[in-house]
Write an enzyme that holds these catalytic residues in place. Sequence first.
Site, PDB file in Angstrom:
ATOM      1  N   GLY A  21     -16.185 129.700 -22.537  1.00  0.00           N
ATOM      2  CA  GLY A  21     -17.140 129.255 -21.674  1.00  0.00           C
ATOM      3  C   GLY A  21     -17.042 129.822 -20.396  1.00  0.00           C
ATOM      4  CB  VAL A  25      -7.349 136.404 -23.406  1.00  0.00           C
ATOM      5  CG1 VAL A  25      -6.081 137.152 -23.355  1.00  0.00           C
ATOM      6  CG2 VAL A  25      -7.089 134.931 -22.996  1.00  0.00           C
ATOM      7  CE  LYS A  40      -6.147 130.686 -19.779  1.00  0.00           C
ATOM      8  NZ  LYS A  40      -5.267 129.717 -20.225  1.00  0.00           N
ATOM      9  CG  ASP A 135      -5.166 120.843 -25.057  1.00  0.00           C
ATOM     10  OD1 ASP A 135      -5.779 122.043 -24.819  1.00  0.00           O
ATOM     11  OD2 ASP A 135      -5.671 120.135 -26.090  1.00  0.00           O
TER      12      ASP A 135
END
Length: 988
Positions: A21, A25, A40, A135
């Site tokens: 969103g 990359v 990135k 994460d």
Amino acid sequence: MNTGDILQGRYRIVRLVGQGGFGAVYRAWDLSLSQPVALKENMDGGIESQRQFEREAKLLAGLRHPNLPRVGDHFIIPGQGQYLVMDFIEGKSLAALLAERGRPFTEAEVLPWIQQVCSALDYLHSRKPPIIHRDIKPDNIIITTTSGGATTSGGGATADGRAILVDFGISKEFDPGKGTTLSAKAVTPGYSPPEQYASGKTDNRSDVYALGATLYTLLTGQVPPEGPSLSSGVATLVPPRRANPAVSEKVSAAIQAAMTPNISKRLNSASQLAEQLAGGPRASASVAGGAPVVAAPPAPRRRRHPWRWLLVFVLLLALAGGAAWVLMGQPNPMDVLRGGAEPTALVADTPPEGTTTPTPDAITATAASGVVTSADTTAAPNAPTKTVMPDEPAVTTDDTAATEPTTAVPTVAVPTVAVPTATTELTPLSVPAAPSGPLRINQPWEQDGVSLTARSIEIYAQNNGNDAAARVWYRLVNKTTQRLFVDIDWTYLHLEDSAGTQYIDWDPGTPTSVWVEAGENYDFDRYYGVAPTARSRVPAETTFVQVVAKQFSRVTDARWQADINPPLQAMGEPAEGTTRQLNETWEQDGLAIRLTGLEVPSETDGSDYAARAWFEVTNLTNQERLVEIDFGRIAVIDSYGRRFGDWDGGGLYSRNVAAGDTLTFDRYYSERSGTRSRVTRGSRFVLVQAQGVGPIADARWTVPLNFRLSAGDIAPGSTSLRINQPWEQAGVALTARALTIYAEDNGNDAAARTWFRLTNKTSQWLLVPIDWNNIHLVDGQGTTYDDWEGGQTSVWVEPGGVWDFDRYYSVTPKTRSRIPSAAGYVQVVVDRLSNVAGARWQYDVNPQLQPIAAPAEGATLPVGEAWEQDGLSIRLTGLEALAESDGSDYAARAWFELTNTANQTLIVEVDFGRIAVIDSYGRRFGDWDGGGLYARVLAPGDTMTFDRYYSEMSGSRSRITRGSEWVVLTLDNVAGFANAAWRLDIVR
């Protein structure tokens, strides 16, 4: 961003490889360091987003661990986005691997990866202040695909690389005093712990929870309930062992302890989780917040390199205030990332500042020959250095470790080269003369300071939907010191085949023009057909196609030839004295060039290139000199004469090299630039040729290769084979994988159906012309059954690739017919298909059960014993024959160990189609999947393990014949073993 965009004057966009969103990359090319990178991009322009980007960049730039990514650069373009620059790896996320498998991993497969992630977390949690990832999930653990001892499960190869923990976008530095989050707040349902949903006050135990949840998914195939649901009692966690009985009690208990919703009752550290998974203690140290963690292991000794110009560069860097650019040392950086939501970075096994660097673990050097081949565990004693130019930051690599530029200059020895006492006269470079004959694809044609290269050609087969006959990719390089205005008339470029047919531009349009800057290149591609916009094909019977450039810029009458299905005729060894050995030097006019390393990946290695070479160029004079290097004029040639040019199509570089200094660089090579290719199977050596490196006109090195081949030709007209047994001729294997004979009560009109597999073992593209009338069936009564539809076509089969097809047969095409029950047998006959002629397979109808004689004593070994031959050992470690009541479809399963007992690296080929199980009634059970050709690099002492399934017809249910007293597993010329066999007695 668009392909070709250049950021910061350094990173050229190659293509988009992943997008979300607020970010993307890209695969990019580092123009300064001549290597691919992952770029990135974060496009969220908010203040908090920019701060988060800065945090991630600083976190990654300061980390040094083999299972964590590294950032080489980061920058912000106002109004556009923020950018992280990382090196490329090839790999797939655990989420992608799990989806591909379609079933849970086994503990043996996944626990080594989880232990590596535990090590990475110990390292993160022991930083000051500690770093909490926040994460962890299957999508954020990348498994690099490397060569070496891969294990197959269920007949397929699995990833055998390193586990890399990626995506630090919501990581935080833990402040135990404030208990606040210094990063973005985010959760991943099923993996984030309860505390991450509410207060956001997370510590190292939060990562332990997420890793436990990740392991739960990998072993059960199920995503756990959300953390708040578990903590509130709305949902309960099904024990892993109950979800999958194959999970051991020990591992199941460890996962549940890691996923305890109450953080105070949870495992305290990743080291504790590793202990419970492994069943042994690990040393621990405390970290802020009270949770003990394992301290980062001490790193081995750092290698130092004798580059005197490092001091000059460091001083210049200090004055300019430039940033440290870091090159990574992993092999295979040219590969495209596969799988996963987002590409990640190469991982360098580089320790914190002031510690030492490990020996290489990504490449292996052959002790006897010096050949470097892709592997994953053995250190190379003389690992080549990474590309370093004198005006770039000094970087060392052991192919797994990159050293940061530092102001502390080590005491090093001057390179051992003879420096003349007087000034050596410098010979000016001469412009190469135009070639006199056609070149090979990917070889530059040079005239008047301009180089034009037909980088690759693609010829379309009949079964391809493209209307053009062929497509060609070109590169024009301006080697002059001035800007060139290039007029282009597309009608001046065309193709000619060996029959004299001319193929012109598919859509010539109107002439055009382009500007090409000094030292720059212009890439383009064109389609060709016999007539514009009309469908056409190059005939399969032609032997070659020539690309012709009548006029393009300063190039005239240039030609490149692409052979179609060239015969594999090995060329002789180069004449004595015309080449050097690896690590030997060529010298001319005060310049020396040395080939310091060569890497040849195996067929199953994920790398796209055919070879990688490392070079050193040394200035032997006592004055600075300008050295020109044209990468397009350096090539690798195998013993069959196939030429592998620069992966990127070449490039022109000029560098000033101080007196006595050494310039190092490495390059990748493929048959067609930017495409996957391999050195021809069976090559005994490769020749590395460097032309026009400074005044050195033609330097050559011969490097021997060590192969163990599985190929074995079968003479035309030989005795019929059994169904599912490969027929091999001239580098091509054809297998009748299965045969179905229809009974009267079957609604199909055809008499029979046959499934085939064609395997290309030549490491060159094969254009296969097909006349379906050349394949038919003959029964025991002499009746012939022809192809149901007939016709002709052609297909391309890539090097090492397979082509599967099936056909129907009847007495008269498209009419109902049946094979009589009294026929006795049916033979599949192939008169001609590719390189195969006169092949036959026999399928018996209602065969008589007559036991065959037992193998002679000494002809077989018991299960568990090994056959040894020429420095290689193969052992059948287990053999399973299934009963009728077992639910599995296969008849037998076998486990193998293949060990390199030599003192040099071997490239081992294993053809699963040449391994079979035979019962005491003579029934043959071939590979369940119809076989497959694999190559592995085995370092001295390394072992490759694999297991395979067997059935009478590939992919169909079958059983060992009732009443069989024994089964024999045979190897027919597998990995150089001519006839190894094991016997298993069946006890009833």
